[in-house]
Design an enzyme around this catalytic site. Structure first.
Site, PDB file in Angstrom:
ATOM      1  N   PRO A 160       0.891  -1.283   0.188  1.00  0.00           N
ATOM      2  CA  PRO A 160       0.164  -0.268  -0.123  1.00  0.00           C
ATOM      3  C   PRO A 160       0.867   0.978  -0.282  1.00  0.00           C
ATOM      4  O   PRO A 160       1.231   1.906   0.721  1.00  0.00           O
ATOM      5  CB  PRO A 160      -0.773  -0.017   1.037  1.00  0.00           C
ATOM      6  CG  PRO A 160      -0.283  -1.041   1.964  1.00  0.00           C
ATOM      7  CD  PRO A 160       1.167  -1.802   1.335  1.00  0.00           C
ATOM      8  N   CYS A 161       1.471   1.432  -1.181  1.00  0.00           N
ATOM      9  CA  CYS A 161       2.223   2.855  -1.185  1.00  0.00           C
ATOM     10  C   CYS A 161       1.356   4.121  -1.463  1.00  0.00           C
ATOM     11  O   CYS A 161       2.055   5.233  -0.988  1.00  0.00           O
ATOM     12  CB  CYS A 161       3.328   2.563  -2.345  1.00  0.00           C
ATOM     13  SG  CYS A 161       1.879   2.191  -3.533  1.00  0.00           S
ATOM     14  N   HIS A 162       0.264   3.454  -1.511  1.00  0.00           N
ATOM     15  CA  HIS A 162      -0.784   4.960  -1.309  1.00  0.00           C
ATOM     16  C   HIS A 162      -1.102   5.498   0.285  1.00  0.00           C
ATOM     17  O   HIS A 162      -1.195   6.560  -0.011  1.00  0.00           O
ATOM     18  CB  HIS A 162      -2.327   4.653  -2.450  1.00  0.00           C
ATOM     19  CG  HIS A 162      -2.521   3.832  -1.302  1.00  0.00           C
ATOM     20  ND1 HIS A 162      -2.821   2.296  -1.554  1.00  0.00           N
ATOM     21  CD2 HIS A 162      -3.725   3.794  -0.200  1.00  0.00           C
ATOM     22  CE1 HIS A 162      -3.385   1.131  -0.896  1.00  0.00           C
ATOM     23  NE2 HIS A 162      -4.175   2.084   0.273  1.00  0.00           N
TER      24      HIS A 162
END
Lengths: 258, 194
Positions: A160-162
């Site tokens: 989850p780089c968001h």
């Protein structure tokens, strides 16, 4: 010398030809599938080692050929359409991270892999600044490299780089654009309006007067602080000087240089 | 050749056919060179990946002119040599020695020598040939490549390739005849003869 047809040695040599134990097609080909994700459909590719590429349907204009082209460009592997998603993918996309889900991160540098593995540990519904991530992987000065590693994340959504934002509370860049980042975070119930409101008042950390613990605003502990006991801080040092202890869950002390 | 036309038509689909039709040849040669099933499997997969990457850059006429077997075997040998070179630079990553063969030698083989046992023994003997002869014998007699393609793989004239095959074969015959499986049933006997 005997004639080949009756030569026992030559007949015996022929029996040394053998099939590989596993189909080489399975080892060489990647598989791809379209699956419904938290905000629209996703294209997912996986090898015998695990998932190695994720794209939103939007980002490839809902065009199979564009996804396949992008994949081959990046990995140089042939593809075939899968009939079933890999183990653990469906639960992971429903917000239940699964140990069964294997990711294939071969071909990445050690720093890229460390960054992505630390990113994977950020809980759903929470965000962390880039600087925090750099500290978590023991490279506090490598903030830019961490940003680059996130931009190259081959498996967004699953890693989850968001959930990684700027230290000033802005969303920052995202491989599928800032709007998709916002939608993903909202889908996880991140209160972006509140984070934004706090940032406008230069508040990047929240302390609880009852527990004496200071957190990132999106930490699950911070969200439990009642309004009258909540105290905002601009820096973690201010909080520490005021007698607050950094939260052990969200580890906000990592966000500032030592 | 239908295989190549199919590659030109649809690279990925054609490539699956190519893998299915040639995996046995590549794996069999890889197994004789590496002498380890797991290394041979990795090497075979790596060979086909490299072949795919090369094919992506080939135009139609180049694909149609390929002789797939010798081409794939050549890629496999280059990959194998590179891995040996890399491994010798990093000694801790040396490829494992051929454990199955050593196991076979240590076994106290009192029982009748089964055909699987003989096959393993033959594999071990093939492994004792010098690389060029081993390769020539394996290409000719294990996977049945035509002499012209063997010469292409060995990068030598056909006559030289032929002599590698025949010298390799006669050396192998000497080794093989020293263990006549039907008459002599145990390895202890052979050790005494030495």
């Amino acid at each position: 010398m005997t004639v080949n047809n009756h030569d026992p040695l030559i007949s015996a040599l022929r029996t040394l030809s053998c099939h590989p134990p596993r189909s080489v097609v399975d080892l060489v080909f990647s598989n791809w599938i379209i699956i419904s994700g938290p905000v629209g459909e996703l294209y997912v590719a996986f090898t015998d080692h695990g998932v190695n590429f994720v794209r939103t349907a939007e980002s490839v204009h809902r065009d199979d050929a564009e996804f396949l082209r992008e994949y081959r460009e990046r990995f140089g592997r042939p593809l075939r359409k899968a009939t079933r998603p890999p183990a653990g993918l469906v639960p992971a996309l429903r917000g239940r991270p699964s140990r069964a889900l294997q990711l294939d991160l071969r071909g990445l540098t050690a720093l890229e892999r460390d960054t992505l593995e630390a990113t994977r540990r950020i809980p759903a519904g929470q965000t962390r600044p880039y600087g925090w991530l750099a500290r978590e992987i023991g490279r506090p000065r490598a903030v830019r490299a961490v940003g680059t590693a996130l931009r190259r994340n081959p498996v967004p959504v699953l890693i989850p780089c968001h959930r990684v934002t700027t230290s000033t509370g802005e969303l920052g860049n995202y491989v599928f654009g800032a709007d998709m980042k916002k939608r993903l975070l909202r889908a996880e119930q991140v209160n972006l309006d509140e984070v934004h409101e706090l940032a406008k008042n230069n508040v990047y950390y929240l302390g609880s007067e009852t527990t004496g613990i200071v957190c990132f605003p999106t930490c699950s502990s911070a969200r439990r602080i009642t309004h009258q006991h909540r105290r905002g801080f601009r820096t973690i040092d201010q909080a520490i000087r005021a007698g607050y202890r950094p939260c052990k869950q969200c580890r906000p002390a990592a966000a500032e240089p030592a | 050749m239908a295989l190549l036309a199919c590659l030109v038509d649809d690279l990925d689909e054609g490539f699956a056919n190519l893998v299915r039709s040639e995996q046995r040849v590549v794996y069999s040669v890889a197994l004789r060179m590496t002498r380890s099933p797991s290394e041979a499997e990795d090497l075979t997969a790596e060979t086909f990946l490299r072949a795919y990457r090369a094919l992506r850059g080939y135009d139609r006429s180049r694909v149609l002119a390929l002789r797939p077997r010798s081409w794939l075997v050549t890629i496999m040998l280059n990959t194998w040599r590179n891995s040996l070179r890399d491994a010798s630079r990093r000694p801790n990553l040396m490829p494992s020695a051929d454990l199955p063969d050593r196991h076979a030698e240590d076994q106290d083989v009192e029982q009748a020598v089964e055909s699987a046992e003989r096959q393993r023994e033959l594999g071990r003997l093939v492994g004792q040939l010098p690389v060029a002869q081993r390769l020539a014998v394996v290409l000719r007699h294990v996977v049945g490549l035509p002499m012209a393609e063997i010469a292409a793989v060995l990068k030598c004239p056909e006559g030289t390739a032929k002599s590698h095959v025949s010298r390799g074969l006669s050396k192998l015959r000497t080794l093989y005849d020293a263990v006549p499986p039907s008459r002599e049933c145990n390895f202890a006997g052979r050790r005494e003869q030495r």
